[in-house]
Design an enzyme around this catalytic site. Structure first.
Site, PDB file in Angstrom:
ATOM      1  N   GLN A   1       0.520  33.784  46.295  1.00  0.00           N
ATOM      2  CA  GLN A   1       0.984  34.093  44.941  1.00  0.00           C
ATOM      3  C   GLN A   1       0.943  35.587  44.638  1.00  0.00           C
ATOM      4  OE1 GLN A   1       2.398  31.803  43.292  1.00  0.00           O
ATOM      5  NE2 GLN A   1       1.616  29.930  44.226  1.00  0.00           N
TER       6      GLN A   1
ATOM      7  N   LYS B   1       8.079  31.310  48.985  1.00  0.00           N
ATOM      8  CA  LYS B   1       7.695  31.681  47.626  1.00  0.00           C
ATOM      9  C   LYS B   1       8.144  33.103  47.299  1.00  0.00           C
ATOM     10  CE  LYS B   1       3.446  28.875  47.581  1.00  0.00           C
ATOM     11  NZ  LYS B   1       3.899  27.599  47.052  1.00  0.00           N
TER      12      LYS B   1
ATOM     13  N   HIS C   1      -6.425  26.787  46.084  1.00  0.00           N
ATOM     14  CA  HIS C   1      -5.432  25.738  46.320  1.00  0.00           C
ATOM     15  C   HIS C   1      -6.008  24.826  47.409  1.00  0.00           C
ATOM     16  CE1 HIS C   1      -1.630  24.039  47.831  1.00  0.00           C
ATOM     17  NE2 HIS C   1      -1.071  24.433  46.710  1.00  0.00           N
TER      18      HIS C   1
END
Lengths: 403, 122
Positions: free
Chosen positions: A198, A221, A118
């Site tokens: 993630q 998240k 990212h």
């Protein structure tokens, strides 16, 4: 296993946005009422500045913040002193790229990343490399959307100062072999940095078992509020690093000319902290642990498998995923002849929220020869019905563009 | 806003846009991208006596930006540089004839911005 349809009732967004099919969880997740309630309760009953006042309220606020730290530490199997609160994972990674230089031996001048980072784990290191005259090297992504570990073994050597990599790709969903990369870094005397944005929301992450030097985590998240990021660092490293930001709350003594800094983790937490947010994150962790991280991972896999199977049945779909065994909760795809933004626009009309674009991975998109991809990313409240609605909406896209 | 955004005219222009390709004798060119979605567009423009004689665009974009590029390149042919520079957001929306959401407005405006930019660079 928990019932995702039932779980939706815990999330007020689904009551307030009727029919919403939310599939952009890799960007941010929705918040359960338990989390929303906890931040609100903190503001109503315990709000004060931490580590400042000698009065009950301030003591209680401090206790809440430190309890949240303990909760995060338990969640990743760290010591509380090794958990630093930041604004978000981007800030976590910037903290590391700004403070690690002093710990690097003089004979090392290379940083190894992967091609699937990212921008938040790419740009800080580009700047680091420019400022310190270091070289950047990239572990390649193979055609099957996994990392080339032979290449990794080649690239990580005695010149390597830092190996920073994403645990799970935010585009491909690929679960990288973090243990292998950490061990390669260790055997070369390099620092290992795991971007767990993630992974931590979707699977059990254990920093002791992984033996990584640092980890970045994003609270929003994983059902938590925005403004709750984490840096994990081994205490021996945190102790040697200079502070990232300077100001109140991170000093032990100050004169007009000089200051001495306090110990980690507070050394890295200058200024008033996001206490309501850290309380919210702690409650998010409670919620996740109640569901069970293994259960969550199984649920992700089940949905991902279902989505890939169904997408494969459609004509003109290209899927960017390494296969269910190597991936987690993310399915990226393109519809032949239709730009991702047009797909997302029509999906939006059907109340299906997905992301389309480069996903903060512009170099990776270039490598695949596309300007962007469509991404559906799942979390605990998503159901097979949500996937069905996605597919129904995709059929509509094909109808509109097939005329 | 709804599938109305994808009217037949827009879809047809997306599939078969006018003025897509390259010029080999252009006097001006410019490249712009929309970092939000990755759309990329290049304009090649031939001017003579301060007027746009010919124009071609290339690159990759969504239906909205491609259709707009097609429409705007048609529109500016024969206009003076000054006239082209004075075109506005409203002119683009008139050409498109559809409602465009705030996010997609960027897609719709990219082609005109790219043309205007070509003259700023010159």
């Amino acid at each position: 296993m928990f019932n995702s349809q039932e779980l939706k009732k815990d999330f007020p967004i689904f009551e307030n946005r009727e029919g919403l099919v939310y599939l952009d969880n890799a960007a941010t997740t929705q918040k359960p009422k338990q989390v929303i309630g906890s931040t609100s309760e903190y503001c109503k009953t315990k709000n004060a500045n931490t580590h400042r006042g000698i009065y009950d309220l301030s003591e209680e606020a401090t206790e809440e913040h430190e309890n949240s730290r303990k909760k995060v530490a338990d969640f990743i199997n760290a010591h509380p002193e090794e958990v630093v609160f930041t604004r978000n994972a981007t800030e976590s990674l910037n903290l590391l790229s700004s403070t690690l230089k002093d710990l690097i031996p003089e004979d090392k001048d290379e940083v190894v990343l992967t091609e699937m980072e990212h921008h938040s784990n790419l740009i800080p290191w580009q700047q680091f490399a420019k400022a310190n005259n270091f070289k950047l090297k990239f572990i390649t992504v193979k055609e099957d959307f996994t990392l080339d570990y032979e290449k990794a073994e080649e690239l990580i050597n005695e010149k390597t100062a830092i190996v920073a990599f994403t645990h799970v790709s935010n585009v491909l969903g690929t679960i990288n072999d973090a243990e292998k990369l950490v061990s390669l870094a260790r055997s070369s005397g390099a620092f290992s940095i795991v971007d767990a944005c993630q992974s931590a929301p979707h699977m059990k992450v254990d920093v002791k078992k992984l033996d990584c030097d640092f980890m970045a985590i994003s609270g929003h998240k994983m059902l938590g509020p925005t403004g709750a990021g984490i840096v994990y660092g081994k205490y021996e490293n945190l102790e040697k690093m200079n502070p990232f930001l300077y100001g109140g709350g991170m000093i032990s003594s100050v004169s007009y000319e000089n200051s001495e800094f306090t110990d980690p983790p507070h050394k890295f937490e200058a200024g008033t902290q996001n206490v309501a947010e850290s309380v919210g994150l702690a409650n998010a962790i409670d919620y996740l642990q109640y569901l069970g991280m293994n259960e969550i991972q199984n649920k992700d896999k089940e949905l991902t498998k279902y989505a890939i199977e169904k997408l494969n049945e459609m004509e003109g779909i290209k899927i960017y995923n390494p296969g269910i065994e190597n991936s987690s909760g993310i399915v990226s795809f393109n519809l032949e002849g239709v730009h991702g933004h047009d797909v997302a626009e029509i999906l939006n009309e059907e109340n299906v929220a997905i992301r389309a674009g480069h996903h903060c991975c512009m170099p990776l998109m270039k490598k695949f020869g596309v300007s962007g991809v469509c991404r559906a990313s799942f979390y605990v409240y998503n159901t097979k019905e949500d996937v069905d609605k996605l597919l129904g909406a995709l059929k509509k896209v094909k109808e509109v563009f097939g005329k | 806003m709804s599938s109305e955004m994808y009217k037949q005219q827009i879809l047809e222009l997306y599939r078969e846009p006018e003025n897509k390709g390259h010029l080999n004798n252009h006097t001006h060119e410019n490249f712009r991208n929309n970092p939000l979605c990755g759309d990329e567009i290049k304009m090649e423009i031939l001017t003579k006596d301060n007027k746009i004689e010919d124009i071609k665009f290339s690159g990759e974009g969504c239906a909205i930006s491609t259709a707009t590029a097609s429409l705007i390149t048609d529109k500016v042919k024969g206009l003076s540089i000054e006239e082209t520079k004075s075109l506005t957001k409203e002119d683009i929306l008139d050409l498109l004839g559809i409602e465009v959401s705030e996010t997609r407005l960027k897609c719709a405006l990219l082609p005109l911005e790219t043309i205007k930019g070509a003259f700023e660079n010159a």
